[in-house]
Design a protein around this motif. Structure first.
Motif, PDB file in Angstrom:
ATOM      1  N   ARG A 159       0.830  -1.195   0.000  1.00  0.00           N
ATOM      2  CA  ARG A 159       0.000   0.000   0.000  1.00  0.00           C
ATOM      3  C   ARG A 159       0.877   1.262   0.000  1.00  0.00           C
ATOM      4  N   ALA A 160       0.575   2.136  -0.940  1.00  0.00           N
ATOM      5  CA  ALA A 160       1.329   3.386  -1.037  1.00  0.00           C
ATOM      6  C   ALA A 160       0.995   4.282   0.145  1.00  0.00           C
ATOM      7  N   GLU A 161       2.015   4.963   0.651  1.00  0.00           N
ATOM      8  CA  GLU A 161       1.843   5.846   1.796  1.00  0.00           C
ATOM      9  C   GLU A 161       2.449   7.204   1.492  1.00  0.00           C
ATOM     10  N   ALA A 162       1.903   8.226   2.155  1.00  0.00           N
ATOM     11  CA  ALA A 162       2.415   9.578   1.972  1.00  0.00           C
ATOM     12  C   ALA A 162       3.824   9.705   2.545  1.00  0.00           C
ATOM     13  N   ASP A 163       4.556  10.683   2.025  1.00  0.00           N
ATOM     14  CA  ASP A 163       5.904  11.017   2.517  1.00  0.00           C
ATOM     15  C   ASP A 163       6.884   9.866   2.334  1.00  0.00           C
ATOM     16  N   THR A 164       6.685   9.090   1.268  1.00  0.00           N
ATOM     17  CA  THR A 164       7.630   8.032   0.926  1.00  0.00           C
ATOM     18  C   THR A 164       8.133   8.263  -0.494  1.00  0.00           C
ATOM     19  N   SER A 165       9.146   7.508  -0.852  1.00  0.00           N
ATOM     20  CA  SER A 165       9.729   7.591  -2.196  1.00  0.00           C
ATOM     21  C   SER A 165       9.483   6.276  -2.916  1.00  0.00           C
ATOM     22  N   LEU A 166       8.852   6.359  -4.102  1.00  0.00           N
ATOM     23  CA  LEU A 166       8.539   5.182  -4.915  1.00  0.00           C
ATOM     24  C   LEU A 166       9.395   5.233  -6.178  1.00  0.00           C
ATOM     25  N   VAL A 167      10.222   4.196  -6.377  1.00  0.00           N
ATOM     26  CA  VAL A 167      11.094   4.134  -7.544  1.00  0.00           C
ATOM     27  C   VAL A 167      10.772   2.846  -8.290  1.00  0.00           C
ATOM     28  N   VAL A 168      10.545   2.960  -9.613  1.00  0.00           N
ATOM     29  CA  VAL A 168      10.018   1.840 -10.396  1.00  0.00           C
ATOM     30  C   VAL A 168      10.942   1.568 -11.580  1.00  0.00           C
ATOM     31  N   TYR A 169      11.286   0.271 -11.781  1.00  0.00           N
ATOM     32  CA  TYR A 169      12.230  -0.130 -12.825  1.00  0.00           C
ATOM     33  C   TYR A 169      11.612  -1.160 -13.763  1.00  0.00           C
ATOM     34  N   PRO A 170      11.935  -1.067 -15.059  1.00  0.00           N
ATOM     35  CA  PRO A 170      11.590  -2.148 -15.991  1.00  0.00           C
ATOM     36  C   PRO A 170      12.651  -3.239 -15.927  1.00  0.00           C
ATOM     37  N   ALA A 171      12.417  -4.332 -16.640  1.00  0.00           N
ATOM     38  CA  ALA A 171      13.299  -5.497 -16.534  1.00  0.00           C
ATOM     39  C   ALA A 171      14.744  -5.198 -16.913  1.00  0.00           C
ATOM     40  N   LEU A 172      14.961  -4.558 -18.047  1.00  0.00           N
ATOM     41  CA  LEU A 172      16.322  -4.424 -18.549  1.00  0.00           C
ATOM     42  C   LEU A 172      17.144  -3.363 -17.818  1.00  0.00           C
ATOM     43  N   GLN A 173      16.491  -2.520 -17.018  1.00  0.00           N
ATOM     44  CA  GLN A 173      17.220  -1.508 -16.253  1.00  0.00           C
ATOM     45  C   GLN A 173      17.106  -1.716 -14.746  1.00  0.00           C
ATOM     46  N   ALA A 174      16.610  -2.874 -14.322  1.00  0.00           N
ATOM     47  CA  ALA A 174      16.364  -3.103 -12.901  1.00  0.00           C
ATOM     48  C   ALA A 174      17.652  -3.340 -12.133  1.00  0.00           C
ATOM     49  N   PRO A 175      17.727  -2.870 -10.889  1.00  0.00           N
ATOM     50  CA  PRO A 175      18.883  -3.176 -10.047  1.00  0.00           C
ATOM     51  C   PRO A 175      18.875  -4.643  -9.642  1.00  0.00           C
ATOM     52  N   ARG A 176      20.009  -5.112  -9.205  1.00  0.00           N
ATOM     53  CA  ARG A 176      20.082  -6.505  -8.765  1.00  0.00           C
ATOM     54  C   ARG A 176      19.439  -6.653  -7.399  1.00  0.00           C
ATOM     55  N   VAL A 177      18.414  -7.464  -7.365  1.00  0.00           N
ATOM     56  CA  VAL A 177      17.738  -7.792  -6.115  1.00  0.00           C
ATOM     57  C   VAL A 177      17.488  -9.290  -6.118  1.00  0.00           C
ATOM     58  N   PRO A 178      17.257  -9.905  -4.964  1.00  0.00           N
ATOM     59  CA  PRO A 178      16.935 -11.335  -4.951  1.00  0.00           C
ATOM     60  C   PRO A 178      15.710 -11.608  -5.822  1.00  0.00           C
ATOM     61  N   PRO A 179      15.669 -12.767  -6.496  1.00  0.00           N
ATOM     62  CA  PRO A 179      14.535 -13.071  -7.386  1.00  0.00           C
ATOM     63  C   PRO A 179      13.178 -12.889  -6.721  1.00  0.00           C
ATOM     64  N   GLU A 180      13.102 -13.220  -5.432  1.00  0.00           N
ATOM     65  CA  GLU A 180      11.812 -13.111  -4.752  1.00  0.00           C
ATOM     66  C   GLU A 180      11.408 -11.655  -4.504  1.00  0.00           C
ATOM     67  N   SER A 181      12.336 -10.730  -4.705  1.00  0.00           N
ATOM     68  CA  SER A 181      12.030  -9.315  -4.515  1.00  0.00           C
ATOM     69  C   SER A 181      11.543  -8.639  -5.787  1.00  0.00           C
ATOM     70  N   ARG A 182      11.582  -9.345  -6.907  1.00  0.00           N
ATOM     71  CA  ARG A 182      11.034  -8.808  -8.142  1.00  0.00           C
ATOM     72  C   ARG A 182       9.522  -9.018  -8.149  1.00  0.00           C
ATOM     73  N   VAL A 183       8.798  -8.118  -8.806  1.00  0.00           N
ATOM     74  CA  VAL A 183       7.344  -8.262  -8.845  1.00  0.00           C
ATOM     75  C   VAL A 183       6.979  -9.249  -9.947  1.00  0.00           C
ATOM     76  N   GLY A 184       5.985 -10.075  -9.657  1.00  0.00           N
ATOM     77  CA  GLY A 184       5.558 -11.066 -10.640  1.00  0.00           C
ATOM     78  C   GLY A 184       6.450 -12.288 -10.645  1.00  0.00           C
ATOM     79  N   PRO A 185       5.944 -13.425 -11.137  1.00  0.00           N
ATOM     80  CA  PRO A 185       6.725 -14.660 -11.204  1.00  0.00           C
ATOM     81  C   PRO A 185       7.761 -14.590 -12.316  1.00  0.00           C
ATOM     82  N   PRO A 186       8.797 -15.425 -12.239  1.00  0.00           N
ATOM     83  CA  PRO A 186       9.811 -15.427 -13.294  1.00  0.00           C
ATOM     84  C   PRO A 186       9.254 -15.928 -14.617  1.00  0.00           C
TER      85      PRO A 186
END
Length: 253
Positions: free
Chosen positions: A66-93
């Motif tokens: 849930r989005a909350e006020a006074d926060t920072s939301l940063v959104v990435y597509p697949a080819l420019q996404a930072p390295r995160v654990p697979p389970e931290s990516r949105v959607g199934p592989p």
């Protein structure tokens, strides 16, 4: 009362869906209620299947967050996404060998994908709800230039080709899903999607133009629609396209 706001920043190809003044910059957005991250992102333009990683105040979250006020939301597509654990990516592989379903306006692109050997469904009478349902039930990537279809909640994997030329669309899709190493050119019927089998000149006699069986010794046939394929001029043009895709991967462009 001051409006409840959060800061939003989109990266890479997701900027294609934003108003010009919001591209490649952080901007403030007035928050209405407590929407999910998925709903907030789509209200701003980008379809959820093109999103790979969402960070809230630097931490990865899922679409249900849930989005909350006074926060920072940063959104990435697949080819420019930072390295995160697979389970931290949105959607199934994505499946190892992607399969596709395309909307009515992408008929030529469907033929190109089949030519590369990818299982690709296309018909000129697929309804929007049927496309979305097929995509989810059969774990197919939905390719469409209709954002309304791509934003349907049933769709898990999907992409909006930016180009209108089918050959350029093919380059986009091959890059987006890193398909070059998975291509199996000329292994699938471009007309009906069935896997092709090899055939001898005797087996195709009477089903190819006069003289073709005498000039060629290698044929492929479709067990579904009974079409016969051989390395003629059309094959040469398709091979040139395959070679171009492989060169693009080699130079990384």
């Amino acid at each position: 009362m001051s409006p409840r706001q959060l800061t939003v920043r989109f990266h890479g190809a997701l900027n294609d869906f934003l108003a010009p003044e919001r591209r490649n910059v952080a901007f403030t957005h007035a928050l209405q209620g407590s929407p999910s991250v998925k709903d907030l992102i789509e209200s701003l333009g980008p379809p959820h299947p093109e999103v790979a990683v969402v960070l809230v105040d630097g931490d990865p979250v899922g679409f249900e967050h849930r989005a909350e006020a006074d926060t920072s939301l940063v959104v990435y597509p697949a080819l420019q996404a930072p390295r995160v654990p697979p389970e931290s990516r949105v959607g199934p592989p994505l499946p190892e060998m992607p399969r596709f379903v395309l909307d009515v306006g992408l008929g030529r692109l469907s033929g190109f994908l089949r030519m590369l050997g990818f299982d690709t469904l296309w018909r000129n009478d697929f309804a929007d709800d049927h496309l979305a349902r097929l995509s989810r039930q059969e774990s197919r990537v939905l390719l469409t230039r209709d954002l309304g279809v791509l934003k349907r909640s049933e769709v898990v994997h999907g992409y909006f080709p930016r180009a209108t030329d089918p050959a350029h669309q093919l380059v986009e899709v091959v890059r987006r899903y890193e398909l070059t190493s998975r291509m199996r050119p000329f292994s699938r019927c471009m007309a009906c999607n069935a896997p092709l089998t090899t055939a001898t000149p005797d087996e195709v006699q009477g089903r190819v133009p006069e003289g073709v069986a005498g000039r060629h010794s290698h044929f492929r046939q479709c067990p579904g629609c009974q079409r016969v394929f051989w390395p003629g001029t059309h094959h040469d043009r398709m091979q040139a396209l395959v070679d171009t895709l492989r060169r693009l991967e080699a130079v990384g462009t």
